[in-house]
Design a protein around this motif. Structure first.
Motif, short mmCIF file in Angstrom:
data_model
loop_
_atom_site.label_atom_id
_atom_site.label_comp_id
_atom_site.label_asym_id
_atom_site.label_seq_id
_atom_site.Cartn_x
_atom_site.Cartn_y
_atom_site.Cartn_z
N GLU A 398 0.81 -1.22 0.00
CA GLU A 398 0.00 0.00 0.00
C GLU A 398 0.84 1.27 0.00
O GLU A 398 0.36 2.37 -0.33
N ASP A 399 2.13 1.16 0.34
CA ASP A 399 3.01 2.33 0.36
C ASP A 399 3.82 2.47 -0.92
O ASP A 399 4.69 3.34 -1.01
N GLY A 400 3.57 1.57 -1.88
CA GLY A 400 4.26 1.69 -3.16
C GLY A 400 5.58 0.95 -3.24
O GLY A 400 6.35 1.16 -4.19
N TYR A 401 5.88 0.08 -2.27
CA TYR A 401 7.11 -0.71 -2.33
C TYR A 401 6.85 -1.98 -3.14
O TYR A 401 5.83 -2.66 -2.95
N LEU A 402 7.79 -2.29 -4.02
CA LEU A 402 7.66 -3.44 -4.91
C LEU A 402 8.33 -4.67 -4.30
O LEU A 402 9.40 -4.58 -3.69
N TYR A 403 7.69 -5.83 -4.49
CA TYR A 403 8.22 -7.10 -3.99
C TYR A 403 8.28 -8.10 -5.14
O TYR A 403 7.33 -8.19 -5.94
N ILE A 404 9.37 -8.84 -5.23
CA ILE A 404 9.51 -9.89 -6.24
C ILE A 404 9.12 -11.22 -5.58
O ILE A 404 9.65 -11.58 -4.53
N THR A 405 8.20 -11.93 -6.22
CA THR A 405 7.72 -13.18 -5.61
C THR A 405 8.09 -14.43 -6.40
O THR A 405 7.88 -15.55 -5.92
N GLY A 406 8.66 -14.28 -7.58
CA GLY A 406 9.05 -15.46 -8.36
C GLY A 406 9.44 -15.06 -9.77
O GLY A 406 9.48 -13.87 -10.10
N ARG A 407 9.73 -16.08 -10.62
CA ARG A 407 10.15 -15.82 -12.00
C ARG A 407 9.30 -16.61 -12.98
O ARG A 407 9.02 -17.79 -12.77
N LEU A 408 8.90 -15.91 -14.03
CA LEU A 408 8.20 -16.60 -15.11
C LEU A 408 9.20 -17.25 -16.07
O LEU A 408 8.98 -18.33 -16.58
N LYS A 409 10.26 -16.57 -16.30
CA LYS A 409 11.22 -17.04 -17.30
C LYS A 409 12.06 -18.19 -16.76
O LYS A 409 12.16 -18.41 -15.56
N ASN A 410 12.71 -18.89 -17.65
CA ASN A 410 13.62 -19.96 -17.25
C ASN A 410 15.01 -19.43 -16.89
O ASN A 410 15.84 -20.17 -16.37
N LEU A 411 15.25 -18.17 -17.22
CA LEU A 411 16.58 -17.60 -17.00
C LEU A 411 17.02 -17.82 -15.57
O LEU A 411 16.28 -17.58 -14.63
N ILE A 412 18.25 -18.31 -15.41
CA ILE A 412 18.78 -18.60 -14.09
C ILE A 412 19.57 -17.38 -13.62
O ILE A 412 20.47 -16.90 -14.32
N ILE A 413 19.22 -16.87 -12.44
CA ILE A 413 19.99 -15.77 -11.86
C ILE A 413 20.75 -16.33 -10.67
O ILE A 413 20.16 -16.78 -9.69
N LEU A 414 22.07 -16.34 -10.78
CA LEU A 414 22.91 -16.88 -9.70
C LEU A 414 23.10 -15.82 -8.62
O LEU A 414 22.84 -14.64 -8.82
N SER A 415 23.60 -16.25 -7.48
CA SER A 415 23.70 -15.33 -6.34
C SER A 415 24.75 -14.24 -6.55
O SER A 415 24.78 -13.26 -5.84
N ASN A 416 25.64 -14.42 -7.56
CA ASN A 416 26.61 -13.36 -7.86
C ASN A 416 26.06 -12.35 -8.86
O ASN A 416 26.77 -11.46 -9.32
N GLY A 417 24.76 -12.52 -9.22
CA GLY A 417 24.12 -11.57 -10.13
C GLY A 417 24.24 -11.93 -11.60
O GLY A 417 23.63 -11.28 -12.45
N GLU A 418 25.02 -12.97 -11.94
CA GLU A 418 25.18 -13.36 -13.33
C GLU A 418 23.91 -14.07 -13.82
O GLU A 418 23.29 -14.84 -13.08
N ASN A 419 23.56 -13.81 -15.06
CA ASN A 419 22.43 -14.48 -15.69
C ASN A 419 22.93 -15.61 -16.59
O ASN A 419 23.89 -15.42 -17.35
N VAL A 420 22.28 -16.75 -16.53
CA VAL A 420 22.65 -17.88 -17.38
C VAL A 420 21.40 -18.40 -18.08
O VAL A 420 20.38 -18.66 -17.44
N SER A 421 21.49 -18.52 -19.39
CA SER A 421 20.41 -19.12 -20.16
C SER A 421 20.57 -20.63 -20.12
O SER A 421 21.55 -21.16 -20.65
N PRO A 422 19.62 -21.37 -19.52
CA PRO A 422 19.77 -22.82 -19.46
C PRO A 422 19.80 -23.45 -20.85
O PRO A 422 20.56 -24.39 -21.10
N GLU A 423 19.00 -22.90 -21.78
CA GLU A 423 18.95 -23.48 -23.11
C GLU A 423 20.29 -23.39 -23.82
O GLU A 423 20.66 -24.27 -24.59
N GLU A 424 21.01 -22.30 -23.55
CA GLU A 424 22.32 -22.11 -24.19
C GLU A 424 23.28 -23.22 -23.77
O GLU A 424 24.00 -23.79 -24.60
N VAL A 425 23.29 -23.54 -22.48
CA VAL A 425 24.15 -24.61 -21.96
C VAL A 425 23.66 -25.97 -22.47
O VAL A 425 24.44 -26.82 -22.90
#
Length: 523
Positions: A398-425
């Motif tokens: 209600e105060d306008g703060y955004l929360y992330i609750t999950g991912r639709l995409k298959n893209l893997i986001i590792l804890s170091n911030g790097e993105n990895v496409s599973p299909e590419e591997v």
């Protein structure tokens, strides 16, 4: 008339006010060289002038290297004109880098001296590249197309770029390749306005001369825009971290007031702080490890456990989490100095709008990319009625703060911030005949990748392989793959399946059921 939302203005405004403030410092053994804002401005003008003189107006220029003064000055010089910079990940295999150079239509390459041996490979595979600038390296007397940074700018006077050569606000200035769920990385086209508006709409207030230590990869939009461009717009002094191995030591040495980090770094330092057994008050322990000046750590690139925000607060350090993606230059929302709600990713920037469609976060605003370079189909799919589909699920309080609750995409986001496409591997592994089916996922702790492999039964039978042989050969395939990849793309876990993966009506693997290993139902 153009409204002048260009990157050059961010630097020029600071140079006008603080010409003799240190802009960049870097650590060389026991010495710390520096460049003042007026020197940085002069050098970027020289780079711009040399590129224009060599006929690169309207062209793309690739950049491969880690953070350095020469890299930053070159980038600023490129984008001060109607030329597009293409920063690339120096950890990628050489042939993959060549593919990105070709796909971006780059005609020049600025490259770190440590990677200069790659020039031969680029020459063989990228015929359009006609100029190589080795950043702080040595020129090649045998090959006039290879010059050092110093040699490249030597003939320039450092005068400002002529008005008719300056870019317009909606000109593409940077192409950043990001992993795509199609298995092929996509070149995100960011305009001058995109980056300018991102910088000016992330509201933080720090005094000129504030010390920042840059510890993230400079080819990432998060580091490039929020560390460097934002820092320069504030008149900050940016130190370059010479090695991740020395990061904590350098934090203590440099004593920064502000840091940008990914969650993995924050977690590592948090565990180190918590492990210190001392009778000193926690804020004092924080000062001993992190220097007495550190006030803020801004976190982005992946989800941060809110427990670490509370932990650092005990040590007198405020951690503010934000949210974004390369396609948004990169910031969508951010917690700041005045409003910080742990667990949320902050409030949406003033120039951005957010809506939720079936739970998916969709955004619109002047930070949003122009599209993917030469990928009209993928660009069209990325938008819905003019709104960018983030692929993330979320909600807003209600105060306008955004929360992330999950991912639709298959893209893997590792804890170091790097993105990895599973299909590419997966596509790479499927070139081996023993690999019948494979699904790549992120490890539960966010570090590394896991491979679930169903061996091709015909190959197993033809070769008369035992289960032990199959496991050993598959592990060998993964070991060979890992040797060609950056550490963050290494496969650290393998599970060999007994049965094929469950598939939908169109015979695509159902990723949500990748751990179900049962005989398929008849019929």
């Amino acid at each position: 008339m153009d409204d002048g939302h260009i990157i050059a203005r961010l630097l020029e405004d600071t140079v006008a006010k603080y010409p003799d403030y240190p802009a960049v410092r870097w650590i060389v053994k026991k010495q710390i060289p520096e460049k003042l804002y007026r020197e940085l401005n002069e050098d970027r003008n020289k780079v711009a002038g040399a590129l224009l003189k060599n006929g690169f107006e309207g062209k793309q220029v690739a950049m491969i290297g880690t953070s350095s003064y020469e890299w930053i000055a070159s980038y600023l010089g490129i984008v001060s004109t109607k030329i597009t910079a293409v920063p690339l990940d120096p950890m990628l295999p050489p042939l993959e880098l060549c593919d990105l150079i070709n796909r971006s239509d780059s005609e020049a390459l600025f490259i770190a001296p440590k990677l200069a041996s790659m020039i031969t490979t680029v020459k063989e595979n990228c015929p359009a590249v006609r100029l190589f600038v080795v950043l702080d390296g040595k020129p090649s007397p045998e090959d006039p197309s290879i010059v050092s940074f110093a040699e490249f700018i030597a003939g320039e006077d450092g005068a400002a770029v002529a008005e008719d050569k300056r870019p317009l606000s909606d000109d593409v200035c940077t192409i950043i390749f990001t992993s795509g769920t199609t298995g092929k990385s996509k070149g995100v086209m960011l305009t001058q306005r995109n980056l300018y508006d991102d910088v000016t709409n992330v509201v933080v207030t720090f005094d000129p001369g504030t010390t920042m230590l840059s510890v993230l990869p400079v080819h990432h939009a998060y580091c490039l825009v929020m560390d460097w461009l934002k820092g320069f717009s504030l008149g900050a002094t940016l130190y370059i971290n010479d090695s991740l191995l020395h990061m904590v030591r350098n934090i203590g040495k440099v004593k920064p007031q502000v840091l940008l980090m990914v969650p993995l770094m924050i977690e590592t330092i948090g565990k180190r702080l918590a492990a210190i057994d001392s009778d000193l008050p926690k804020p004092e322990i924080g000062k001993q490890l992190m220097g007495e000046n550190l006030e803020y750590i801004f976190s982005g690139g992946a989800h941060l456990d809110p427990a670490y925000i509370s932990l650092f607060e005990e040590y007198g350090i405020k951690v503010c989490e934000g949210y974004g993606m390369s396609e948004c230059s990169p910031t969508i929302s951010s917690n700041g100095q005045t409003g910080n709600r742990p667990g949320s990713v902050g409030k949406v920037l003033a120039n951005m709008q957010v809506r939720f469609v079936d739970g998916e976060i969709q955004v619109k605003g002047s930070n949003v990319m122009k599209g993917y370079y030469k990928m009209p189909k993928e660009t069209e799919e990325a938008f819905s009625d003019g709104w960018l589909r983030t692929g993330d699920l979320g909600r807003m309080d209600e105060d306008g703060y955004l929360y992330i609750t999950g991912r639709l995409k298959n893209l893997i986001i590792l804890s170091n911030g790097e993105n990895v496409s599973p299909e590419e591997v997966e596509n790479t592994l499927l070139t081996h005949d023993l690999v019948g089916e494979v699904v790549i996922s992120g490890e539960e702790n966010g570090n590394g990748l896991a491979a679930r492999i169903y061996p091709d039964p015909d190959v197993v039978e033809a070769k008369g392989l035992s289960p032990e042989d199959v496991t050993a050969q598959l592990q060998g395939i993964l070991d060979d793959y890992n040797k060609t990849q950056p550490l963050y793309r290494a496969i650290t876990t393998m599970k060999v399946r007994k049965f094929p993966f469950l598939k939908n009506a169109t015979k695509k693997i159902v990723r949500a059921k990748m751990d179900v290993d049962e005989a398929p139902e008849e019929g």
